[in-house]
Scaffold this motif. Structure first.
Motif, PDB file in Angstrom:
ATOM      1  N   VAL A  67      13.117  -9.095 -12.031  1.00 33.93           N
ATOM      2  CA  VAL A  67      13.444 -10.503 -12.220  1.00 33.93           C
ATOM      3  C   VAL A  67      14.658 -10.814 -11.356  1.00 33.93           C
ATOM      4  N   GLN A  68      14.391 -11.261 -10.138  1.00 39.94           N
ATOM      5  CA  GLN A  68      15.446 -11.501  -9.159  1.00 39.94           C
ATOM      6  C   GLN A  68      16.211 -12.772  -9.502  1.00 39.94           C
ATOM      7  N   VAL A  69      17.497 -12.616  -9.810  1.00 39.28           N
ATOM      8  CA  VAL A  69      18.342 -13.771 -10.106  1.00 39.28           C
ATOM      9  C   VAL A  69      18.374 -14.696  -8.888  1.00 39.28           C
ATOM     10  N   GLY A  70      18.128 -15.960  -9.113  1.00 48.31           N
ATOM     11  CA  GLY A  70      18.132 -16.929  -8.026  1.00 48.31           C
ATOM     12  C   GLY A  70      16.806 -17.080  -7.329  1.00 48.31           C
ATOM     13  N   CYS A  71      15.773 -16.364  -7.795  1.00 50.07           N
ATOM     14  CA  CYS A  71      14.451 -16.470  -7.167  1.00 50.07           C
ATOM     15  C   CYS A  71      13.697 -17.625  -7.812  1.00 50.07           C
ATOM     16  N   THR A  72      13.693 -18.768  -7.146  1.00 48.13           N
ATOM     17  CA  THR A  72      13.037 -19.951  -7.706  1.00 48.13           C
ATOM     18  C   THR A  72      11.524 -19.803  -7.758  1.00 48.13           C
ATOM     19  N   ALA A  73      10.976 -18.925  -6.926  1.00 43.84           N
ATOM     20  CA  ALA A  73       9.520 -18.805  -6.844  1.00 43.84           C
ATOM     21  C   ALA A  73       8.917 -18.174  -8.089  1.00 43.84           C
ATOM     22  N   ILE A  74       9.628 -17.249  -8.736  1.00 40.72           N
ATOM     23  CA  ILE A  74       9.044 -16.558  -9.890  1.00 40.72           C
ATOM     24  C   ILE A  74       9.809 -16.866 -11.172  1.00 40.72           C
ATOM     25  N   PRO A 116       1.443  -2.337 -20.016  1.00 43.73           N
ATOM     26  CA  PRO A 116       2.718  -3.005 -20.299  1.00 43.73           C
ATOM     27  C   PRO A 116       3.481  -3.360 -19.038  1.00 43.73           C
ATOM     28  N   THR A 117       4.428  -4.271 -19.195  1.00 43.67           N
ATOM     29  CA  THR A 117       5.323  -4.694 -18.113  1.00 43.67           C
ATOM     30  C   THR A 117       6.763  -4.576 -18.584  1.00 43.67           C
ATOM     31  N   ILE A 118       7.620  -4.051 -17.729  1.00 43.43           N
ATOM     32  CA  ILE A 118       9.049  -4.057 -18.006  1.00 43.43           C
ATOM     33  C   ILE A 118       9.713  -5.036 -17.060  1.00 43.43           C
ATOM     34  N   ASN A 119      10.513  -5.947 -17.618  1.00 46.90           N
ATOM     35  CA  ASN A 119      11.228  -6.931 -16.815  1.00 46.90           C
ATOM     36  C   ASN A 119      12.662  -6.449 -16.599  1.00 46.90           C
ATOM     37  N   ILE A 120      12.995  -6.155 -15.354  1.00 45.63           N
ATOM     38  CA  ILE A 120      14.325  -5.686 -14.984  1.00 45.63           C
ATOM     39  C   ILE A 120      15.040  -6.810 -14.247  1.00 45.63           C
ATOM     40  N   GLU A 121      16.123  -7.315 -14.813  1.00 47.11           N
ATOM     41  CA  GLU A 121      16.856  -8.402 -14.162  1.00 47.11           C
ATOM     42  C   GLU A 121      17.912  -7.830 -13.229  1.00 47.11           C
ATOM     43  N   GLY A 122      18.012  -8.383 -12.028  1.00 51.86           N
ATOM     44  CA  GLY A 122      19.006  -7.877 -11.092  1.00 51.86           C
ATOM     45  C   GLY A 122      19.123  -8.749  -9.857  1.00 51.86           C
ATOM     46  N   ARG A 123      19.981  -8.340  -8.966  1.00 49.98           N
ATOM     47  CA  ARG A 123      20.164  -8.979  -7.672  1.00 49.98           C
ATOM     48  C   ARG A 123      19.665  -8.034  -6.596  1.00 49.98           C
ATOM     49  N   MET A 124      19.388  -8.598  -5.436  1.00 52.37           N
ATOM     50  CA  MET A 124      18.922  -7.778  -4.323  1.00 52.37           C
ATOM     51  C   MET A 124      20.068  -7.025  -3.667  1.00 52.37           C
ATOM     52  N   LEU A 125      21.185  -7.715  -3.452  1.00 55.54           N
ATOM     53  CA  LEU A 125      22.270  -7.157  -2.648  1.00 55.54           C
ATOM     54  C   LEU A 125      23.599  -7.065  -3.390  1.00 55.54           C
ATOM     55  N   ASP A 126      23.730  -7.739  -4.516  1.00 56.38           N
ATOM     56  CA  ASP A 126      24.979  -7.727  -5.265  1.00 56.38           C
ATOM     57  C   ASP A 126      24.977  -6.549  -6.238  1.00 56.38           C
ATOM     58  N   ALA A 127      25.559  -5.434  -5.824  1.00 60.75           N
ATOM     59  CA  ALA A 127      25.532  -4.208  -6.613  1.00 60.75           C
ATOM     60  C   ALA A 127      26.326  -4.328  -7.906  1.00 60.75           C
ATOM     61  N   SER A 128      27.294  -5.246  -7.962  1.00 56.74           N
ATOM     62  CA  SER A 128      28.123  -5.367  -9.153  1.00 56.74           C
ATOM     63  C   SER A 128      27.339  -5.907 -10.343  1.00 56.74           C
ATOM     64  N   PHE A 129      26.163  -6.465 -10.084  1.00 59.42           N
ATOM     65  CA  PHE A 129      25.360  -7.079 -11.154  1.00 59.42           C
ATOM     66  C   PHE A 129      24.616  -6.035 -11.967  1.00 59.42           C
ATOM     67  N   PHE A 130      24.453  -4.820 -11.425  1.00 64.75           N
ATOM     68  CA  PHE A 130      23.503  -3.864 -11.975  1.00 64.75           C
ATOM     69  C   PHE A 130      24.202  -2.611 -12.474  1.00 64.75           C
ATOM     70  N   ASP A 131      23.679  -2.029 -13.549  1.00 61.83           N
ATOM     71  CA  ASP A 131      24.200  -0.798 -14.116  1.00 61.83           C
ATOM     72  C   ASP A 131      23.122   0.281 -14.016  1.00 61.83           C
ATOM     73  N   GLN A 132      23.348   1.297 -13.187  1.00 61.66           N
ATOM     74  CA  GLN A 132      22.348   2.341 -12.953  1.00 61.66           C
ATOM     75  C   GLN A 132      22.011   3.091 -14.245  1.00 61.66           C
ATOM     76  N   THR A 133      23.007   3.380 -15.055  1.00 59.18           N
ATOM     77  CA  THR A 133      22.757   4.121 -16.296  1.00 59.18           C
ATOM     78  C   THR A 133      21.887   3.313 -17.249  1.00 59.18           C
ATOM     79  N   GLU A 134      22.192   2.020 -17.373  1.00 60.01           N
ATOM     80  CA  GLU A 134      21.382   1.160 -18.244  1.00 60.01           C
ATOM     81  C   GLU A 134      19.943   1.094 -17.748  1.00 60.01           C
TER      82      GLU A 134
END
Length: 375
Positions: free
Chosen positions: A312-319, A337-355
């Protein structure tokens, strides 16, 4: 002179421009944090799709050459169209907008004629404003043929991906393609496509998999993992990722819609300019939401995946808003099943690898249980 081609690479080449791959270059920047700071200083919002705003900072920082011509279009999403317009204004380029209606399925002939007329207008626009730039029809047809071969190779690779084990390693599924006409040496790019096809098909025929043991296969959608690495976990758990489905995926991979030279859609041979127009008429993100859902489910069904990772790309108006619909449709129609993972493409501070790894581990266990396998 460089041009932002707006998916019209064969035509732009035939008009004598070099291809400025601005959004794709933004995807591959190693200075994302710096560019976000520049975007904010320029007064642009940083909440849109990363690639569409980072390209503006890269232009401002002279990390990319300024375009002389920008072709904006609404064939993918509003952010890409607005990003192209901003790119043109910042560089002082000539801007030519192309309107691609969303109802191509319902009225293909009318939409084709409408878009083709705009491409003819683009030729006249360039010849009027760029002295010495003349449309080279022979070169145009050469570029279309190169892309026809490229999409045909991609289609054969798609068929090879159906093999179990999948011959493609997960991270290689994210090599977002540029068709041959996107390169300054299209002929060499054609050779690459053919070698890529031959190697992949051979691996499938010999049963050579991309991972040690394939227990599951996932379809990954929307955006690739640009700044984090899910593959050690996925490979360790025996999860193959045979395919990355993004907006233009069905076009670039040559699998979901008719491609260059095809005569089945309208029952007749198209002119070269019509062939170019048809290429941009269909895009999973450039129609109603049902187009994206239908295309994604088709690929999931073709490749017999056990689950879908929907980024789920933050700022992606298309989806925006389609994640819940995709999860419901994949469960209802495919039983997966589907898992929805919210994140940014290039902003690494948005995402937590452990989570991410914790959530993905639970999802993998769920899929294994459904398939009747133990970890």
């Amino acid at each position: 002179l460089f041009a932002e081609p707006g998916l019209f690479q064969p035509l732009v080449q035939a008009l004598g421009f070099e291809i400025g791959d601005y959004i794709m270059a933004a995807d591959r920047t190693s200075h994302a944090d710096q560019h976000f700071d520049t975007v904010r200083a320029m007064g642009f919002p940083d909440s849109l799709c990363d690639r569409t705003i980072v390209q503006l900072a890269m232009l401002k920082s002279q990390h990319m050459p300024p375009p002389a011509l920008v072709i904006s279009h609404n064939n993918a999403c509003e952010a890409i169209k607005l990003g192209a317009n901003a790119l043109g204004r910042l560089s002082g380029a000539h801007i030519y907008p192309v309107d691609v209606p969303v109802n191509a399925e319902e009225h293909p002939e009318e939409v084709l004629a409408y878009v083709t007329a705009q491409l003819q207008g683009l030729i006249e626009f360039v010849e009027d404003r760029f002295p010495g730039h003349k449309f080279d029809e022979d070169r145009f047809e050469e570029m279309l043929e190169a892309d026809r071969v490229g999409t045909q190779c991609s289609k054969e690779v798609y068929e090879a991906r159906k093999a179990v084990p999948c011959p493609v390693e997960g991270r290689d599924a994210f090599r977002e393609l540029r068709l041959p006409s996107w390169y300054s040496n299209p002929e060499l790019a054609v050779e690459y496509f053919q070698a890529w096809r031959d190697e992949t098909v051979e691996r499938a025929e010999k049963g050579i998999g991309g991972i040690k043991e394939e227990k599951l296969r996932f379809l990954w959608t929307v955006s690739g993992p640009f700044y984090f690495d899910p593959f050690p976990l996925l490979n360790r758990q025996g999860v193959a990722v045979p395919y990355f489905h993004y907006g233009m995926g069905g076009r670039m991979w040559g699998v979901l819609y008719p491609n260059f030279g095809d005569e089945t859609l309208l029952g007749r041979k198209l002119s070269p300019l019509e062939d170019m127009a048809r290429f941009v008429m269909y895009n999973s993100w450039a129609g109603l939401g049902t187009r994206w859902l239908t295309d994604t489910l088709r690929v999931a069904r073709d490749l017999k995946v056990d689950g879908i990772v929907n980024f789920v790309q933050v700022g992606c108006t298309a989806i925006s808003g389609l994640n819940t619909m995709l999860a419901e449709a994949s469960e209802r129609e495919l039983g997966i099943p589907t898992i929805n993972i919210e994140g940014r493409m290039l902003d690494a501070s948005f995402f937590d690898q452990t989570e991410f790894e914790t959530r993905m581990g639970v999802f993998i266990d769920n899929c294994l249980a459904r398939k009747g396998q133990a970890r």
